[in-house]
Every structure is written in C-alpha cells, then in structure tokens.
Write an enzyme that holds these catalytic residues in place. Structure first.
Site, mmCIF file in Angstrom:
data_model
loop_
_atom_site.group_PDB
_atom_site.id
_atom_site.type_symbol
_atom_site.label_atom_id
_atom_site.label_comp_id
_atom_site.label_asym_id
_atom_site.label_seq_id
_atom_site.Cartn_x
_atom_site.Cartn_y
_atom_site.Cartn_z
ATOM 1 N N LYS A 103 0.846 -1.195 0.000
ATOM 2 C CA LYS A 103 0.000 0.000 0.000
ATOM 3 C C LYS A 103 0.880 1.242 0.000
ATOM 4 C CE LYS A 103 -3.945 1.832 2.669
ATOM 5 N NZ LYS A 103 -4.814 1.557 3.851
ATOM 6 N N SER A 163 -9.456 1.149 2.915
ATOM 7 C CA SER A 163 -8.655 1.993 2.045
ATOM 8 C C SER A 163 -7.542 1.247 1.319
ATOM 9 C CB SER A 163 -8.039 3.138 2.864
ATOM 10 O OG SER A 163 -7.169 2.643 3.874
ATOM 11 N N SER A 172 -9.678 -0.961 7.080
ATOM 12 C CA SER A 172 -9.104 -0.722 5.762
ATOM 13 C C SER A 172 -8.438 -1.933 5.137
ATOM 14 C CB SER A 172 -8.093 0.426 5.830
ATOM 15 O OG SER A 172 -8.750 1.658 5.990
#
Length: 539
Positions: free
Chosen positions: A33, A108, A132
């Site tokens: 990420k 996310s 997330s």
C-alpha cells in the site's frame, strides 16, 4: 482497474524472484500500500504532492518480508491518506470490484486487494485503522489479517490515526497470510507503538471452538443479500463448534468512537499538509481530516473514559467463548452509490470493523461464499489482544485449511511426532507434562520411509529418501510445545532418534522426529503401513 500507483518493472521483479526462490517466501510478489515506505520508490499516500522523492529505506515490515524472500511488485492505490473504506477516494482512480465491475473493491487498502485478486501479487501489505484491510479483503474474496495493535511495527508507515493504526496482511489463503505475518511481527525500537507479546500466548488445541455470534438485533446493518450469505455461513460455522449469541452493543459503541475524537489524530498527522496542498486532495478526505482541528480535549477525555468502560464489557466475553465472528461488511455498494453519498456509505461499511482497534482486539477476515449479486461475502473472527493464532486457526478451519503453526513470538514451537509420542502411546506424557497441545493429525510429504526399531518401548525410525528414491507419506501428529519446554523435551530423545526438519503434505516444514540412517539398515521396513498406528494394528 487501478491497482498500482507505482508498478515495478516486471523484468526487475522476475530477476528478484529468481534470486529469492530458495528463501522462505520463495520470491512471492508483494503489493505494498502506497502509504508504506519501500526503499527506492516514492510514497504518495495517494496525494501527488506528498511524494518527497524516493524513500531512503523500507518500512520495518517490508524489510522483514524482503529478507524472507518476498519481492515488491508495486506500490498500491488507496483511499487518500488511508481515510476511507470505499477505495474511490484517490486521484489515481477508483478501484472497481474485480468480480462485479460496477461495485467497489473496498478500501482503504483497495489497490493491495485488487492486485492480489487480479493475480498481480501473492501477498499484500495494507493498513487497517477502522477496517481498511478487512473490508477490501471481504469484497475481493481474500483473507485479511488485522493483527493485535503493535504486533507489527508501523515505523515507515504514513500515520493516519497512530494510536489505532495497524499494518495488515492479505493473501488468497490463511496459511500464506499468517506465515507472512509471523515473519513481519516483532517490536521495533524506532516505533513507539510497537509491543512485545507476552509469554505464554494461548494456542488453540484440536477440539471444537466456542464461537460467539451477533444477536438478530445487531445484524440490522445487513442488506438482503448479505443476510442470506450470513445465514449460509452460519451453517458452515456450526461445524467448528457451538454457536453462542453475544451482545455486540459495547463493540459497536466502541466502533462509533473512531469517527469521534480520534479524528483529531488524523488532523495532527496530515491536516497541515492538506491545508497547504488543496490541489490533488480528495474533497471528502480533506473535509473529514479538517474536522479534527475543532475537536476539544474535553471531548477526547470523555470518549476515552467511555472506551475504558467498553473494554471492560468486552473483556467479559472471553470466559465463555473463544472467538466472536461477525459479517465483515453488510453491503456491497456500487461506485455510483458511493459517489452519491460518500460519507454515509462509508460509515455503514465500517459497522462491523471499526470496533477492533479501540478495544485492542485482533482479527482474521475470511471469504465465506458469494452474495447473490456476485460479490464475494466474508466473515471476520475477532479475539482479545495477542490471540492472533486463535483467530487465524478459526479462519483456517472455516476455509478447510490446516491450523497454522504458532510463530516464534507466541512462545511456542511445533513438533511432528511419528511413533511412541503419538496420542495414546507410551511416551505421549513427555509432551503433555510440558504443556504440549495437539494441533492436528496429518501426513508428511511423500519423501519418507518408516522402519520398526528394536527398542523398548517399541518405536519407529523415519528417514527421508534421497532425490530419485521412492518414498511415501507417513502419518504424523503435529503438536505445539512451549519453547521453554522444548529443549528439556529434546534432551530426553535417545540415539538413533533425533529432531530434524520434517516436510508435511501441505509443503510446510516443522521440527520433528527423524532417525539416523545407520539404525534402519537392518530394521524391518514398515513404510507400506503408512504410519506407526497402522503397523501396530497390523493393517
């Protein structure tokens, strides 16, 4: 689909995989990420102006996985500054669901999940502050592990809400995800939020689990499709042990606090940057983070006192149950629905995920079928702090995978036994007296042979065959043994037996009983029985 913000050249990845193939992770491609630093690559946190050149060094979790043989395939898209559960709040593009194109992938950690679902990576690193990691794992049909806060260091991670932030692990299987988590775990002196696990972390035995489930009232956040999928999942969950209803009220109340005074931490982390760089900012993210500036100290103290009471209520669960399981998300919104109501949809997606970190819980999200609209459905097992092996074992059993071996930080090791130490055999007490617990019965790979040794009590000798020789799978039991008792146990083992590395049928390895080759030269070969018990039974 917009999985990557920065993709590593495939030829570079392939060369690194070849160099890492003999390491534990064998060159597995890793999606990271893009709020987690990777040396030599920019970190944008999904804001083009945030990247300040390439990172000088990798985050601690990345360094540990690279050392173990992972290869970074790219920096993955995300909801800007990890603020969102939808996967659409990025100037690099929204992440659509890989199964149903008009639905969201979740966020996310949207790009990380998407990269794995599309076959661009085998492992993924996300972050999970309010869901997330688990939300995109559920909507993309993956396993998502949210460790106990502090178990994986967050040094080298752009903070969202530092007191709640966790690095999460995603993969297609629980086995792969938990193995990677074990390699990435451990305190880091540069991270003030990292923690050293206590000794004696509980390890689940092979018996049934006591599973807490929500009451009907607590399931009012499920749409019709999720409700049907949940009902089907309950039938599968009942295979694991008795289901007991649990009042989720304190858990749900704690989750709502994430959208209260904790937002002030987001403002402290990146509010000043967003105020100075409005170009490229997602308007929803900017609005949410800006609201944190007005939060008072009195509000924060009041909510922390409430949270303390809620933690006490949830702590009372664990005397009667081992794990609690909840639907991971209650709906699968379309991209259009998120655009029309970005905050409302986001808040609903977090109903069953936001309570974990404020309550200091760990979690394992697992696929559990498919909704009738074609989007994957998932459930999440939750447990108290540092019960990560327990929630992982629960998820593994639901998926039909073996219980994962306890990683070293738990204070346990595994050992494969093949003869007189099996359950019910004369030397089994040497394990149980030292706190050993049976994890599972399985077989070795097909590269072993078994002989009957002339010992008292009777014991077999298992040897590994050389390349090109004929071997077979041999039945073994895998036990967990406290590390402080392992050395004492090994001292009891007489020659020609020894503890070596045993390869199991699923490809994993564990310490286990082997025998020196000279001792089986003249001993009866009993490999055809497939195990010591069958030999003793004469079948």
């Amino acid at each position: 689909m917009t999985a990557w913000i920065t993709e590593v050249d495939p030829a570079t990845v392939a060369a690194a995989q070849e160099a890492a193939r003999d390491l534990p992770l064998g060159g597995a491609r890793l999606a990271v990420k893009d709020n987690i630093d990777v040396a030599g690559l920019p970190t944008t946190a999904a804001h083009p102006a945030f990247a300040r050149g390439v990172a000088a060094r990798s985050a601690a979790v990345v360094e540990r996985l690279l050392t173990a043989g992972a290869v970074v395939a790219g920096k993955a898209n995300l909801d800007q500054f990890a603020t969102g559960l939808v996967g659409t709040r990025s100037p690099y593009g929204a992440c659509a669901n890989p199964f149903v194109g008009d639905r969201i992938a979740g966020g996310s950690s949207s790009g990380t999940a998407l990269a794995i679902a599309l076959g661009l990576a085998e492992l993924g690193l996300g972050t999970d502050t309010a869901g997330s990691g688990r939300v995109p794992a559920a909507l993309c049909g993956l396993v998502g592990l949210k460790p106990t806060p502090g178990l994986l260091p967050v040094s080298g991670v752009v903070p969202a809400c530092p007191s709640l932030d966790c690095v999460s692990i995603m993969a297609r299987t629980l086995t792969d995800a938990f193995r990677a988590m074990g390699m990435a775990a451990g305190p880091d002196p540069t991270d003030p939020w990292s923690r050293t696990p206590p000794l004696g972390t509980p390890v689940v035995g092979s018996g049934p689990l006591r599973i807490g489930i929500p009451t009907e009232v607590d399931l009012d956040g499920l749409d019709a499709s999720a409700r049907a999928a949940w009902k089907t999942a309950l039938d599968e969950l009942a295979r694991l042990g008795p289901l007991v209803e649990v009042d989720l009220t304190p858990y749900l109340d704690a989750g709502r606090l994430v959208y209260g005074s904790f937002v002030a931490e987001r403002w402290l982390a990146v509010g000043g940057f967003l105020a100075g760089h409005p170009d490229g900012a997602d308007p929803t993210v900017a609005s949410i983070i800006a609201s944190g500036e007005a939060i008072s100290a009195a509000q924060h103290i009041d909510e922390q006192q409430l949270l303390r009471r809620l933690r006490g209520a949830v702590a009372g669960w664990w005397g009667d149950i081992d794990v609690v399981v909840v639907p991971t998300v209650g709906e699968a919104p379309t991209l259009a629905e998120v655009a029309a109501d970005p905050v409302g949809v986001n808040n609903r997606l977090g109903r069953f995920t936001t309570g974990y970190n404020p309550l200091d819980l760990c979690a394992a999200a697992a696929p559990a079928g498919t909704r009738d609209d074609g989007v994957p459905f998932g459930v999440t097992f939750l447990g108290p702090a540092f019960a990560d092996p327990l929630v992982a074992a629960a998820a593994a059993r639901l998926l039909g995978e073996p219980d994962p071996a306890p990683p070293p930080w738990t204070g346990w090791t595994t050992i494969a036994v093949v003869g007189a130490h099996l359950s019910g055999q004369p030397l089994n007490g040497q394990l149980t007296e030292r706190g050993g617990r049976l994890l599972r019965t399985t077989t070795t790979s097909d590269r072993y042979r078994l002989a009957a040794l002339p010992t008292t009590p009777a014991k077999p000798g298992m040897t590994r065959v050389a390349d090109g020789e004929v071997g077979a799978a041999i039945e073994v039991e895998v036990w967990a043994l406290p590390i402080d008792g392992f050395g004492d146990f090994v001292r009891l083992i007489p020659s020609p037996l020894l503890i070596g590395t045993v390869e199991l049928a699923d490809g994993s390895t564990t310490p286990g009983f082997l025998c020196e080759s000279w001792a089986v030269a003249d001993a009866p070969d009993i490999t055809s029985y497939g195990g010591w018990r069958r030999y003793l039974a004469g079948t």
